[in-house]
Design a protein around this motif. Structure first.
Motif, PDB file in Angstrom:
ATOM      1  N   SER A 316      33.256  53.386  40.631  1.00 32.22           N
ATOM      2  CA  SER A 316      32.177  52.490  41.083  1.00 32.22           C
ATOM      3  C   SER A 316      32.110  51.245  40.209  1.00 32.22           C
ATOM      4  O   SER A 316      32.040  50.121  40.715  1.00 32.22           O
ATOM      5  N   ASN A 317      32.131  51.440  38.900  1.00 31.47           N
ATOM      6  CA  ASN A 317      32.021  50.299  37.990  1.00 31.47           C
ATOM      7  C   ASN A 317      33.159  49.299  38.158  1.00 31.47           C
ATOM      8  O   ASN A 317      32.962  48.092  38.031  1.00 31.47           O
ATOM      9  N   LEU A 318      34.351  49.802  38.417  1.00 26.02           N
ATOM     10  CA  LEU A 318      35.507  48.913  38.471  1.00 26.02           C
ATOM     11  C   LEU A 318      35.726  48.280  39.854  1.00 26.02           C
ATOM     12  O   LEU A 318      36.662  47.524  40.057  1.00 26.02           O
ATOM     13  N   ALA A 319      34.803  48.609  40.779  1.00 25.27           N
ATOM     14  CA  ALA A 319      34.887  47.988  42.107  1.00 25.27           C
ATOM     15  C   ALA A 319      34.660  46.483  42.010  1.00 25.27           C
ATOM     16  O   ALA A 319      35.060  45.729  42.891  1.00 25.27           O
ATOM     17  N   ARG A 320      34.021  46.053  40.916  1.00 23.93           N
ATOM     18  CA  ARG A 320      33.693  44.626  40.776  1.00 23.93           C
ATOM     19  C   ARG A 320      34.931  43.756  40.555  1.00 23.93           C
ATOM     20  O   ARG A 320      34.882  42.549  40.719  1.00 23.93           O
ATOM     21  N   TYR A 321      36.062  44.367  40.144  1.00 22.95           N
ATOM     22  CA  TYR A 321      37.260  43.563  39.873  1.00 22.95           C
ATOM     23  C   TYR A 321      38.010  43.349  41.176  1.00 22.95           C
ATOM     24  O   TYR A 321      38.830  44.153  41.586  1.00 22.95           O
ATOM     25  N   ASP A 322      37.643  42.240  41.830  1.00 24.33           N
ATOM     26  CA  ASP A 322      38.151  41.994  43.180  1.00 24.33           C
ATOM     27  C   ASP A 322      38.877  40.657  43.290  1.00 24.33           C
ATOM     28  O   ASP A 322      39.233  40.225  44.373  1.00 24.33           O
ATOM     29  N   GLY A 323      39.063  39.991  42.169  1.00 22.15           N
ATOM     30  CA  GLY A 323      39.789  38.715  42.200  1.00 22.15           C
ATOM     31  C   GLY A 323      38.982  37.552  42.741  1.00 22.15           C
ATOM     32  O   GLY A 323      39.534  36.500  43.029  1.00 22.15           O
ATOM     33  N   LEU A 328      41.763  38.256  37.021  1.00 22.59           N
ATOM     34  CA  LEU A 328      43.027  37.964  37.704  1.00 22.59           C
ATOM     35  C   LEU A 328      42.855  37.909  39.213  1.00 22.59           C
ATOM     36  O   LEU A 328      42.041  38.636  39.774  1.00 22.59           O
ATOM     37  N   ARG A 329      43.605  37.009  39.864  1.00 20.22           N
ATOM     38  CA  ARG A 329      43.709  37.050  41.318  1.00 20.22           C
ATOM     39  C   ARG A 329      45.189  36.953  41.710  1.00 20.22           C
ATOM     40  O   ARG A 329      45.899  36.054  41.261  1.00 20.22           O
ATOM     41  N   SER A 330      45.632  37.894  42.535  1.00 22.32           N
ATOM     42  CA  SER A 330      46.980  37.794  43.092  1.00 22.32           C
ATOM     43  C   SER A 330      46.827  37.211  44.488  1.00 22.32           C
ATOM     44  O   SER A 330      45.799  37.387  45.127  1.00 22.32           O
TER      45      SER A 330
END
Lengths: 485, 95
Positions: A316-323, A328-330
């Motif tokens: 849940s906590n790491l759902a925030r890393y969405d670019g 980072l953004r790919s």
């Protein structure tokens, strides 16, 4: 005089207050030693220029009433530091520069501490060896190619190598106490709610706690006094009366009852750990404590519980890393494609593994069987401690089931890596304070630690027992400076 | 219980992590060994146990519904990988 970098925090403060040394001299000494210690890979980001500047400013206008007057301190790279890059050991935050400060680090700067740099750690604090960091392994100063423990591995290595006088780490399942044990240093995980989680990169919110790491117990008491505070910005911060941990520190523990849980005598535990524990019991008796056998019947269920609860919260906590907002953004053809590629490239293997486990146990149809079940067992584990504390004031156990292992030895076997936290994880599940102090060595001369677990909010008793036993144990860390260039 | 490749792929979709075939196989193996270890919890009967959801015995605090921060738009946008004036920019969502 002994070298500045080998002084304890307490001695440094004393010398600065008596004007025997300046803050700038102290900063220079630690920076110089850090520059010669690159081989350890303890730092992710150095703040040396700034640190020198701020130390000069302190010397020009010193305030000796502060608790950390002009003391340079390096911190785990999981604490957000305003305008200083904060990576959490992850590629996904490689370029992240916070615009705000964590409460715990702010408390340190408010008392005169100066940021020396950001220390390496397992990616998002998920690991027990610092091998999951995007920024590479950290060497344990005890011996070459030995892990420093984890996840606060850069912190333990920098501390044991005298690159920082004290440091702070975070502990979700043992991430302060296990690396302290592996490097012959002291590490304290406070009661859940004692130190604010505001501005700490979140891993598992119901378990994460920040805490001090130091060369001796007294230094941990000084640092805990600074970092522990009630904070409105953390909804689980607890407003309780905090002790003046350093001035109330005493070696008089006569009559305190210390419990020895029989379930911690686990299968396959090496003889040397068993011996260390017995020696610890003798030391505690010598200090005047009364030893009482206790039972914590659900101990063997703690690790399986932890490996449901922690990954679930992490997913849940790491759902925030969405670019989108930071990190980072790919590039991807669509929004979803971009999300999936960013997270695939940004997260390392262990982090992905845990997000997958967490997503699975929270997914439709499995929630009751796993997450709810784990929360119920967590209740049983907490009740074990509640019952034990009707009879005793604190509990004594080994900190880890082994000494530090070689880099690469366990990195391909997640379960054997997880077993490292067998003695530390129950403490997080029950939200209790626990400290690891160096207590002896194994056959290779690698350090081994003992853990003292206390009642909720009773850090003072934990510190006092540790302080008293530390004197009797009289452990000396032997560091040969083998890595110095 | 075993977690098969199909399940791993489904979970990776839910978690928004793209997975190569080879990695998915390795991940299935890892997850199976971890879940084997987790299954131990089934030894315990827990029907009448209250789940422990939070270790901190506190009720959530109320605060006044008042703005406490200044205009921090710039700070919020500062770390964004792509922005356009006051907005985060993402790949086209609507056709």
């Amino acid at each position: 005089m002994t070298e500045i970098t080998s002084l304890s925090l307490f001695e440094l403060i004393k010398n600065i207050k008596e004007k025997k040394i300046s803050s700038n001299e102290v900063a220079k000494s630690f920076i110089d030693r850090s520059e010669k210690s690159k081989k350890l890979n303890a730092y992710v980001t150095e703040n040396f220029e700034n640190c020198l500047q701020l130390s000069k400013e302190f010397d020009n206008k010193p305030n000796f009433d502060l608790k950390l007057p002009g003391i340079p301190i390096a911190v785990k790279d999981l604490f957000c530091t305003n305008e200083v890059r904060t990576t959490a050991g992850s590629n996904i935050l490689n370029n992240f520069v916070p615009t705000y400060e964590s409460t715990v680090t702010q408390n340190i700067w408010n008392e005169g501490g100066i940021l020396l740099g950001k220390l390496n750690c397992d990616e998002f604090a998920m690991g027990s060896s610092n091998e999951t960091s995007f920024f590479g392994n950290v060497q344990n100063p005890i011996a070459e190619d030995l892990v420093p423990g984890g996840s606060s591995g850069g912190s333990s290595a920098a501390l044991a190598a005298n690159l920082t006088p004290v440091t702070i780490g975070t502990d979700t399942g043992g991430s302060i106490r296990q690396p302290a044990s592996f490097t012959g240093t002291v590490g304290l995980k406070p009661t859940y709610g004692s130190c604010s989680r505001y501005g700490i990169v979140a891993f598992a919110s119901s378990l994460d706690q920040a805490g001090p790491m130091s060369k001796d117990v007294k230094d941990s008491s000084i640092l805990l006094e600074v970092i522990s505070s009630f904070d409105k910005k953390d909804s689980t911060s607890i407003d309780f009366k905090r002790n003046n941990y350093s001035s109330e520190l005493t070696r008089n523990i006569k009559g305190l009852k210390i419990g020895i849980p029989k379930e911690y005598r686990v299968d396959g535990m090496p003889d040397e750990i068993e011996k260390l524990w017995k020696k610890g019991i003798e030391y505690a008796k010598d200090c005047g404590a009364e030893i009482i056998d206790i039972s914590l019947p659900h101990t063997s269920y703690a690790l399986p519980t932890y490996y449901i609860v922690a990954p679930a919260e992490a997913s849940s906590n790491l759902a925030r890393y969405d670019g989108v907002k930071y990190g980072l953004r790919s590039s991807g053809e669509s929004l979803i494609d971009m999300y999936e590629k960013t997270r695939s490239e940004g997260f390392g293997e262990e982090v992905k593994r845990r997000i997958m486990i967490g997503t699975y146990v929270l997914s439709s149809g499995y929630y009751d069987a796993y997450y709810l079940k784990a929360q119920k067992v967590r209740q049983l584990i907490k009740q074990d401690f509640d019952q034990a504390y009707n009879k005793v004031d604190a509990i004594l156990t080994p900190s880890t089931p082994s000494s530090a292992f070689k880099i690469g030895e366990k990195s391909n076997d997640p379960v054997s890596m997880y077993l490292n936290d067998i003695f530390t994880v129950p403490v997080n599940l029950a939200g209790l304070p626990g400290i690891s102090i160096p207590a002896g060595t194994d056959k290779n001369n690698y350090p081994l630690g003992l853990q003292i677990i206390g009642k909720p909010f009773d850090e003072q008793t934990v510190l006092n027992i540790a302080y008293s036993m530390e004197e009797k144990i009289n452990y000396k860390n032997y560091i040969s400076d083998w890595w110095m260039q | 219980m075993t977690i098969d490749l199909k399940t791993v792929k489904h979970i990776s979709k839910l978690a928004r992590i793209s997975l190569e075939e080879k990695k998915a196989e390795k991940l299935a193996d890892d997850m199976n060994s971890i879940f084997e270890f987790i299954e131990k919890l089934n030894e315990l009967k827990t029907e009448n146990i209250e789940p422990l959801t939070s270790i901190a015995v506190t009720t959530l605090r109320f605060r006044e519904d008042k703005i406490t921060s200044d205009n921090i738009r710039e700070k919020i946008l500062k770390n964004s990988p792509e922005k356009n004036d006051d907005f985060f920019v993402v790949p086209k969502v609507v056709e």
